[in-house]
Write an enzyme that holds these catalytic residues in place. Structure first.
Site, PDB file in Angstrom:
ATOM      1  N   CYS B  71       0.840  -1.189   0.000  1.00 28.56           N
ATOM      2  CA  CYS B  71       0.000   0.000   0.000  1.00 28.56           C
ATOM      3  C   CYS B  71       0.876   1.239   0.000  1.00 28.56           C
ATOM      4  O   CYS B  71       1.849   1.329   0.767  1.00 28.56           O
ATOM      5  CB  CYS B  71      -0.885  -0.021   1.247  1.00 28.56           C
ATOM      6  SG  CYS B  71      -1.883   1.468   1.442  1.00 28.56           S
ATOM      7  N   CYS B  74       0.545   2.865   3.739  1.00 29.89           N
ATOM      8  CA  CYS B  74       1.037   2.237   4.972  1.00 29.89           C
ATOM      9  C   CYS B  74       2.020   1.121   4.714  1.00 29.89           C
ATOM     10  O   CYS B  74       2.460   0.462   5.651  1.00 29.89           O
ATOM     11  CB  CYS B  74      -0.141   1.699   5.773  1.00 29.89           C
ATOM     12  SG  CYS B  74      -0.957   0.326   4.915  1.00 29.89           S
ATOM     13  N   CYS B  84      -4.971   1.421  -8.704  1.00 25.46           N
ATOM     14  CA  CYS B  84      -5.628   2.583  -9.296  1.00 25.46           C
ATOM     15  C   CYS B  84      -5.467   2.575 -10.812  1.00 25.46           C
ATOM     16  O   CYS B  84      -4.355   2.451 -11.325  1.00 25.46           O
ATOM     17  CB  CYS B  84      -5.029   3.869  -8.715  1.00 25.46           C
ATOM     18  SG  CYS B  84      -5.701   5.356  -9.484  1.00 25.46           S
ATOM     19  N   CYS B  87      -3.275   6.030 -11.921  1.00 29.02           N
ATOM     20  CA  CYS B  87      -1.844   6.199 -11.647  1.00 29.02           C
ATOM     21  C   CYS B  87      -1.119   4.900 -11.320  1.00 29.02           C
ATOM     22  O   CYS B  87       0.064   4.913 -11.031  1.00 29.02           O
ATOM     23  CB  CYS B  87      -1.646   7.188 -10.496  1.00 29.02           C
ATOM     24  SG  CYS B  87      -2.231   6.546  -8.916  1.00 29.02           S
ATOM     25  N   CYS B  92      -4.433  -0.258   0.107  1.00 27.77           N
ATOM     26  CA  CYS B  92      -5.045  -1.423   0.749  1.00 27.77           C
ATOM     27  C   CYS B  92      -6.339  -1.017   1.440  1.00 27.77           C
ATOM     28  O   CYS B  92      -6.609   0.153   1.665  1.00 27.77           O
ATOM     29  CB  CYS B  92      -4.087  -2.046   1.763  1.00 27.77           C
ATOM     30  SG  CYS B  92      -3.973  -1.103   3.292  1.00 27.77           S
ATOM     31  N   HIS B 100      -7.524   2.667   2.817  1.00 34.09           N
ATOM     32  CA  HIS B 100      -6.587   3.547   2.134  1.00 34.09           C
ATOM     33  C   HIS B 100      -6.949   3.773   0.680  1.00 34.09           C
ATOM     34  O   HIS B 100      -6.476   4.732   0.072  1.00 34.09           O
ATOM     35  CB  HIS B 100      -5.161   3.004   2.275  1.00 34.09           C
ATOM     36  CG  HIS B 100      -4.719   3.016   3.713  1.00 34.09           C
ATOM     37  ND1 HIS B 100      -3.744   2.178   4.195  1.00 34.09           N
ATOM     38  CD2 HIS B 100      -5.139   3.747   4.769  1.00 34.09           C
ATOM     39  CE1 HIS B 100      -3.576   2.407   5.493  1.00 34.09           C
ATOM     40  NE2 HIS B 100      -4.416   3.344   5.861  1.00 34.09           N
ATOM     41  N   HIS B 104      -6.909   7.358  -1.020  1.00 36.83           N
ATOM     42  CA  HIS B 104      -6.260   7.660  -2.300  1.00 36.83           C
ATOM     43  C   HIS B 104      -7.156   8.539  -3.159  1.00 36.83           C
ATOM     44  O   HIS B 104      -6.702   9.514  -3.781  1.00 36.83           O
ATOM     45  CB  HIS B 104      -5.919   6.361  -3.035  1.00 36.83           C
ATOM     46  CG  HIS B 104      -5.255   6.568  -4.367  1.00 36.83           C
ATOM     47  ND1 HIS B 104      -3.961   7.020  -4.499  1.00 36.83           N
ATOM     48  CD2 HIS B 104      -5.723   6.381  -5.628  1.00 36.83           C
ATOM     49  CE1 HIS B 104      -3.639   7.103  -5.782  1.00 36.83           C
ATOM     50  NE2 HIS B 104      -4.694   6.732  -6.493  1.00 36.83           N
ATOM     51  N   CYS B 208     -41.216 -53.181 -32.413  1.00 40.57           N
ATOM     52  CA  CYS B 208     -41.058 -52.734 -31.022  1.00 40.57           C
ATOM     53  C   CYS B 208     -40.432 -51.352 -30.962  1.00 40.57           C
ATOM     54  O   CYS B 208     -40.671 -50.594 -30.019  1.00 40.57           O
ATOM     55  CB  CYS B 208     -40.238 -53.735 -30.204  1.00 40.57           C
ATOM     56  SG  CYS B 208     -38.594 -54.054 -30.858  1.00 40.57           S
ATOM     57  N   HIS B 501     -34.226 -55.729 -28.659  1.00 43.13           N
ATOM     58  CA  HIS B 501     -35.625 -55.505 -28.331  1.00 43.13           C
ATOM     59  C   HIS B 501     -35.779 -54.210 -27.548  1.00 43.13           C
ATOM     60  O   HIS B 501     -34.998 -53.920 -26.636  1.00 43.13           O
ATOM     61  CB  HIS B 501     -36.133 -56.694 -27.509  1.00 43.13           C
ATOM     62  CG  HIS B 501     -37.591 -56.632 -27.231  1.00 43.13           C
ATOM     63  ND1 HIS B 501     -38.534 -56.462 -28.233  1.00 43.13           N
ATOM     64  CD2 HIS B 501     -38.275 -56.689 -26.073  1.00 43.13           C
ATOM     65  CE1 HIS B 501     -39.730 -56.438 -27.683  1.00 43.13           C
ATOM     66  NE2 HIS B 501     -39.617 -56.576 -26.380  1.00 43.13           N
TER      67      HIS B 501
END
Lengths: 113, 570
Positions: B71, B74, B84, B87, B92, B100, B104, B208, B501
């Protein structure tokens, strides 16, 4: 004129360098698991087991019930995750937990060699 | 003797399924709509390079093995990771408190749409919810198709490794002891416990094949209702058509005879003669194939009705009784393995012919103890699975791809777009090898269910299974289609190819009866399950139960007299 104290400050450390110094044992193991591809295999195994024992179907049913109660347009992915996660964790069969733990242990043994 | 029946308005729905107007793709949120306006399909297409499909058909963004996505806020790598589309940064989201991805979208203007990396699905960071775009799913699907693993016999490996789910597996009957059949004596009195409409058909010389199919059709609820309601008026028919021969008229005569209450075996000579007139090549006392007979009979009924009703060929569905009852629609998807372009065609059918193959039990690496037994037995569901499995066409069967403008290796997959009222499943037991100029019969036992849910073989299910959670509209929603069927007749074959048959087992009011030419006997379920199924006739569940109800209402006179109906109670 007095120099601003900011000039004397050491340069901002590089974020990654910072990160490596703080790696715990747990994180190291996790990285090893991922890089060797073992994590993917474990995930696949877990997925199979959870489907076989009906856990996934049970979670689906719970999601549906929750969505029906709240109303289809009032539910987001986040809501579902927040509500279902604790239920899901609690209902994983012990046999599945045991099997995965065993696999992880074997991996650790082999990785240590 | 003709039975006077109070005409009941048994309307057979012509258009069983209507498109569901309330089903549409979920509407995009404002942010997705804006994104599409500005960026179009660029983001989706450039994403294709990073997509990877796992062996069981799930697509994810390829995680570079040496670098774990972290991320940008963090540096965490746990929870759901979002990529994204503007970009390419990763954020996360591990809980609603620590989101997050949302952060963003707040810090970067216009960076609202992202892709869930584990699932290759769209996410709106502002709405904090999954969003859907058919264009996105299409571009993911194309990648999936192109990546389909190859193997020797051309099977789609991604579905070979099917995970055995918790299912009701019908008990395997290993050594079937043929149960004592309750053979009732041939005199009238004792047959009084038989339901209405059961009458033996005399064998007129290797007929038959015809008797067996006739017995099945005589008890197909929609057909039975149609003819017993006098929908095919013989008088009118004779007046209208110049051609005095009409198979429907002769069939109507058989209905009258069989449902008259008279239990002595009937000789369908007029019908046989009529059929011979139209099928000159099959007119002999040689043995014929029951399935061929079935198809030719439907053909004759259809042709005759077309002549009479519509001199000009109409577009769309045919409303002759044969098609109203038996016609379904098959969908065939042919995919070019070079560019991923798929062309779809629809073909009407009056039955489905299935190859008889051993059922593919789970072939996962993980041992599947409980189902080891079923791996060696062919089941009807296994045959249906085989029918709808993607098939790699041989290099001698290259098809023209519109996209590539060339003949290319292709993948073909069948599925069912529309189910009929009565579903006839034909098991290909007779193998004809033109090379060796030999034919042989496959005697392998086939396990078949009494209740059949066709949902997994519908186009919507097949496509959904293949491409996971991709959203795309179907021309008309299939969710209002009823997919539950009940078995009401099984035509079985015993003996060798040249001299065998045919015998039909009928299920009336949940009791099974064996129709062996002139002899009708009550048999157990066990016997039916152990028989060699060749043609299986299933009817929509609600029609089966409705027919059973109707049977219950009509009481038989205990002395076995020619039947006189009491007032209908339903």
């Amino acid at each position: 004129m007095r120099r601003a104290s900011s000039i004397n400050r050491p340069p901002t450390p590089d974020a990654e360098v910072d990160q490596e110094q703080e790696l715990s044992l747990q994180e190291i193991i996790n990285i090893k698991l991922i890089e060797s591809g073992e994590k993917e295999r474990l995930k696949e195994l877990l997925r199979e087991r959870l489907i076989e024992c009906g856990w996934r179907d049970e979670m689906k049913a719970q999601c549906r019930a929750f969505t029906r109660k709240r109303g289809r347009n009032n539910v987001t992915v986040d809501d579902l995750v927040d509500v279902i996660t604790p239920k899901g964790r609690a209902s994983v069969p012990d046999s599945v937990k045991a099997e995965l733990l065993q696999r992880i242990r074997s991996f650790l043994v082999s990785a240590a060699l | 003797m003709n039975v006077q029946i109070k005409e009941k308005h048994l309307s057979i729905p012509i258009k069983m399924f209507s498109t569901n107007p309330t089903y549409t793709n979920p509407k995009p949120c404002k942010h997705l709509a804006d994104y599409k306006l500005i960026h179009g399909l660029n983001g989706y297409n450039s994403l294709q390079k990073s997509l990877k499909t796992t062996p069981d058909g799930r697509t994810a963004m390829n995680r570079d093995q040496s670098k774990i996505p972290r991320c940008s806020f963090c540096s965490g790598y746990e929870g759901r990771m979002y990529f994204c589309l503007i970009c390419s940064s990763v954020s996360c989201c591990s809980s609603s408190d620590s989101n997050h991805a949302f952060l963003h979208s707040q810090t970067e203007n216009g960076h609202e749409i992202a892709v869930d990396m584990d699932r290759a699905e769209l996410f709106c960071c502002v709405c904090c919810d999954q969003v859907y775009d058919p264009d996105f799913d299409k571009s993911v699907m194309i990648k999936q198709i192109l990546e389909m693993p190859r193997n020797n016999n051309g099977m789609d490996l991604s579905k070979e490794k099917s995970i055995k789910r918790r299912k009701l597996v019908s008990k395997v009957i290993s050594d079937s002891k043929i149960s004592k059949e309750l053979v009732l004596r041939m005199d009238r009195g004792s047959k009084s416990c038989f339901p209405w409409g059961l009458r033996g058909l005399n064998n007129l010389g290797n007929t038959c094949f015809m008797n067996s199919v006739l017995q099945a059709l005589l008890h197909a609820p929609p057909l039975r209702n149609y003819f017993l309601s006098d929908r095919h008026d013989r008088e009118t028919c004779r007046k209208i058509s110049s051609d005095r021969l009409c198979l429907s008229c002769d069939f109507d005569a058989i209905f009258s005879a069989v449902f008259s209450g008279d239990r002595t075996p009937y000789s369908p000579a007029q019908f046989l003669y009529s059929w011979w007139q139209h099928s000159a090549n099959l007119a002999s006392y040689e043995q014929q194939d029951a399935h061929e007979f079935f198809i030719s009979m439907l053909d004759r009924i259809h042709e005759k009705e077309e002549q009479v009703r519509r001199p000009n060929k109409d577009d769309g569905d045919c409303f002759c009784i044969a098609h109203r009852v038996f016609a379904g629609l098959l969908r065939s998807d042919v995919t070019c393995t070079t560019c991923g372009f798929t062309s779809t065609t629809y073909d009407p059918c009056v039955d489905i012919s299935l190859d008889l193959e051993p059922s593919n039990g789970s072939s996962t690496e993980v041992a599947d103890k409980s189902n080891k037994l079923s791996q060696n037995i062919s089941t009807l569901l296994g045959c249906l699975d085989l029918f709808t499995r993607p098939e790699r066409l041989g290099s001698d069967q290259k098809l023209h791809c519109e996209h590539c403008q060339e003949r290319r290796d292709s993948l073909k997959q069948m599925s069912i777009r529309r189910l009929p009222l009565v579903l006839c499943l034909h098991i290909k037991r007779f193998e004809h090898s033109p090379i060796r100029k030999m034919s042989r019969k496959i005697d392998r036992h086939l396990q078949f269910p009494f209740s059949l849910d066709m949902a997994p073989y519908l186009s919507s299910s097949i496509l959904r299974n293949r491409f996971g959670n991709r959203i795309f509209t179907f021309e008309g929603d299939e969710s209002d289609m009823s997919t539950d069927f009940e078995l009401f007749a099984v035509v079985t074959h015993s003996g060798i190819l040249e001299s065998g048959h045919y015998v039909t087992y009928l299920r009336l009011r949940n009791q099974w009866y064996k129709c062996d030419d002139a002899w009708i006997t009550h048999v157990s379920e066990h016997t039916v399950r152990a028989s060699q199924g060749y043609l299986m006739y299933y009817v929509q569940k609600m029609l089966y139960y409705k027919a059973s109800e109707e049977m219950n209402c009509l009481l038989m006179s205990p002395r076995g007299d020619p039947f006189l109906p009491t007032a209908e109670c339903c």
